[in-house]
Write a protein that holds these residues in place. Sequence first.
Motif, PDB file in Angstrom:
ATOM      1  N   ARG A  79       0.857  -1.184   0.000  1.00 58.01           N
ATOM      2  CA  ARG A  79       0.000   0.000   0.000  1.00 58.01           C
ATOM      3  C   ARG A  79       0.896   1.237   0.000  1.00 58.01           C
ATOM      4  NH1 ARG A  79      -4.589   1.606   4.501  1.00 58.01           N
ATOM      5  NH2 ARG A  79      -5.374   3.432   3.381  1.00 58.01           N
ATOM      6  N   GLY A  80       0.479   2.237  -0.753  1.00 60.22           N
ATOM      7  CA  GLY A  80       1.264   3.457  -0.877  1.00 60.22           C
ATOM      8  C   GLY A  80       1.623   4.086   0.459  1.00 60.22           C
ATOM      9  N   SER A  81       0.742   4.009   1.442  1.00 60.07           N
ATOM     10  CA  SER A  81       1.033   4.615   2.745  1.00 60.07           C
ATOM     11  C   SER A  81       2.225   3.960   3.436  1.00 60.07           C
ATOM     12  CB  SER A  81      -0.197   4.563   3.650  1.00 60.07           C
ATOM     13  OG  SER A  81      -0.602   3.227   3.877  1.00 60.07           O
ATOM     14  N   PHE A  82       2.564   2.713   3.068  1.00 63.29           N
ATOM     15  CA  PHE A  82       3.724   2.053   3.655  1.00 63.29           C
ATOM     16  C   PHE A  82       5.027   2.576   3.064  1.00 63.29           C
ATOM     17  CE2 PHE A  82       0.972  -1.957   4.319  1.00 63.29           C
ATOM     18  CZ  PHE A  82       0.530  -1.486   5.541  1.00 63.29           C
ATOM     19  N   ILE A  83       4.992   3.037   1.835  1.00 57.59           N
ATOM     20  CA  ILE A  83       6.221   3.449   1.146  1.00 57.59           C
ATOM     21  C   ILE A  83       6.337   4.958   0.983  1.00 57.59           C
ATOM     22  CG2 ILE A  83       6.409   1.285  -0.138  1.00 57.59           C
ATOM     23  CD1 ILE A  83       5.301   2.814  -2.593  1.00 57.59           C
ATOM     24  N   ASN A  84       5.298   5.671   1.304  1.00 59.23           N
ATOM     25  CA  ASN A  84       5.220   7.100   1.000  1.00 59.23           C
ATOM     26  C   ASN A  84       5.802   7.947   2.126  1.00 59.23           C
ATOM     27  OD1 ASN A  84       4.616   9.177  -0.703  1.00 59.23           O
ATOM     28  ND2 ASN A  84       2.472   9.309  -0.118  1.00 59.23           N
ATOM     29  N   ILE A  85       7.132   7.981   2.206  1.00 58.69           N
ATOM     30  CA  ILE A  85       7.780   8.808   3.216  1.00 58.69           C
ATOM     31  C   ILE A  85       8.151  10.159   2.606  1.00 58.69           C
ATOM     32  CG2 ILE A  85       8.581   6.859   4.580  1.00 58.69           C
ATOM     33  CD1 ILE A  85      11.266   7.031   3.306  1.00 58.69           C
ATOM     34  N   ALA A  86       8.401  11.122   3.451  1.00 59.82           N
ATOM     35  CA  ALA A  86       8.720  12.476   2.974  1.00 59.82           C
ATOM     36  C   ALA A  86      10.192  12.572   2.580  1.00 59.82           C
ATOM     37  CB  ALA A  86       8.400  13.496   4.057  1.00 59.82           C
ATOM     38  N   TYR A  87      10.418  13.228   1.442  1.00 57.19           N
ATOM     39  CA  TYR A  87      11.768  13.468   0.938  1.00 57.19           C
ATOM     40  C   TYR A  87      11.991  14.964   0.879  1.00 57.19           C
ATOM     41  CZ  TYR A  87      11.242   8.656  -0.385  1.00 57.19           C
ATOM     42  OH  TYR A  87      11.015   7.312  -0.334  1.00 57.19           O
ATOM     43  N   THR A  88      13.144  15.401   1.332  1.00 60.43           N
ATOM     44  CA  THR A  88      13.468  16.816   1.292  1.00 60.43           C
ATOM     45  C   THR A  88      14.185  17.120  -0.020  1.00 60.43           C
ATOM     46  OG1 THR A  88      13.675  16.855   3.688  1.00 60.43           O
ATOM     47  CG2 THR A  88      14.623  18.708   2.486  1.00 60.43           C
ATOM     48  N   LEU A  89      13.611  18.025  -0.781  1.00 63.05           N
ATOM     49  CA  LEU A  89      14.204  18.441  -2.046  1.00 63.05           C
ATOM     50  C   LEU A  89      15.311  19.453  -1.791  1.00 63.05           C
ATOM     51  CD1 LEU A  89      10.918  18.924  -4.119  1.00 63.05           C
ATOM     52  CD2 LEU A  89      12.414  16.917  -4.028  1.00 63.05           C
ATOM     53  N   PRO A  90      16.174  19.701  -2.784  1.00 62.65           N
ATOM     54  CA  PRO A  90      17.235  20.693  -2.605  1.00 62.65           C
ATOM     55  C   PRO A  90      16.711  22.072  -2.180  1.00 62.65           C
ATOM     56  CG  PRO A  90      17.666  19.398  -4.566  1.00 62.65           C
ATOM     57  CD  PRO A  90      16.296  19.000  -4.068  1.00 62.65           C
ATOM     58  N   SER A  91      15.477  22.384  -2.534  1.00 63.68           N
ATOM     59  CA  SER A  91      14.884  23.670  -2.148  1.00 63.68           C
ATOM     60  C   SER A  91      14.494  23.709  -0.680  1.00 63.68           C
ATOM     61  CB  SER A  91      13.630  23.934  -2.992  1.00 63.68           C
ATOM     62  OG  SER A  91      12.624  22.982  -2.663  1.00 63.68           O
ATOM     63  N   GLY A  92      14.529  22.539  -0.013  1.00 61.45           N
ATOM     64  CA  GLY A  92      14.115  22.463   1.377  1.00 61.45           C
ATOM     65  C   GLY A  92      12.682  21.998   1.559  1.00 61.45           C
ATOM     66  N   GLN A  93      11.929  21.943   0.460  1.00 58.62           N
ATOM     67  CA  GLN A  93      10.536  21.501   0.512  1.00 58.62           C
ATOM     68  C   GLN A  93      10.482  19.988   0.717  1.00 58.62           C
ATOM     69  OE1 GLN A  93       8.475  21.993  -3.181  1.00 58.62           O
ATOM     70  NE2 GLN A  93       6.484  21.445  -2.325  1.00 58.62           N
ATOM     71  N   ALA A  94       9.618  19.538   1.632  1.00 55.61           N
ATOM     72  CA  ALA A  94       9.418  18.109   1.853  1.00 55.61           C
ATOM     73  C   ALA A  94       8.231  17.648   1.006  1.00 55.61           C
ATOM     74  CB  ALA A  94       9.162  17.825   3.321  1.00 55.61           C
TER      75      ALA A  94
END
Length: 148
Positions: A75-90
């Motif tokens: 399920r997507g909720s198991f793999i959908n963690i937050a990633y921080t982009l170079p701009s700082g946006q998660a």
Amino acid sequence: METICGIDCKGCSVSEECPGCAETDGRPFGAECMVARYCRKGEGALCGLKEGVLAALRGLAIADMEEVTELHALRGSFINIAYTLPSGQAVKLWDDNKIYLGNQLHKKGSDRCYGIAADDRYLMVAEYGENGSDAEIVVLKRWKEGGI
């Protein structure tokens, strides 16, 4: 609970909130289950998809990643963690309610892991610490034009 793919749902941690893919016409959490869609395409379609994803992963040649030999419906909720982009946006990149193919592997010589997520168009390899901490995208790419 009846399934389209034949998976045994009894041991699943979210089986109480899931009505099953057969009852929901392949949308157990309100969004499409890619595994059910491929099972409906006929014998060998899901295996072909998995083989394609595995070949694409091997082609990445990530030196300290164990060989991926198995993909699981997740399920997507198991793999959908937050990633921080170079701009700082998660950002989160996957739909929490869709079903994807994925796996988790230990990073050689490290206490970190590689997480793999794929659908029939996109492939991602991410690296993260315990419980998804300090997540970094290693590869995010379109691996198959248009899917099936």
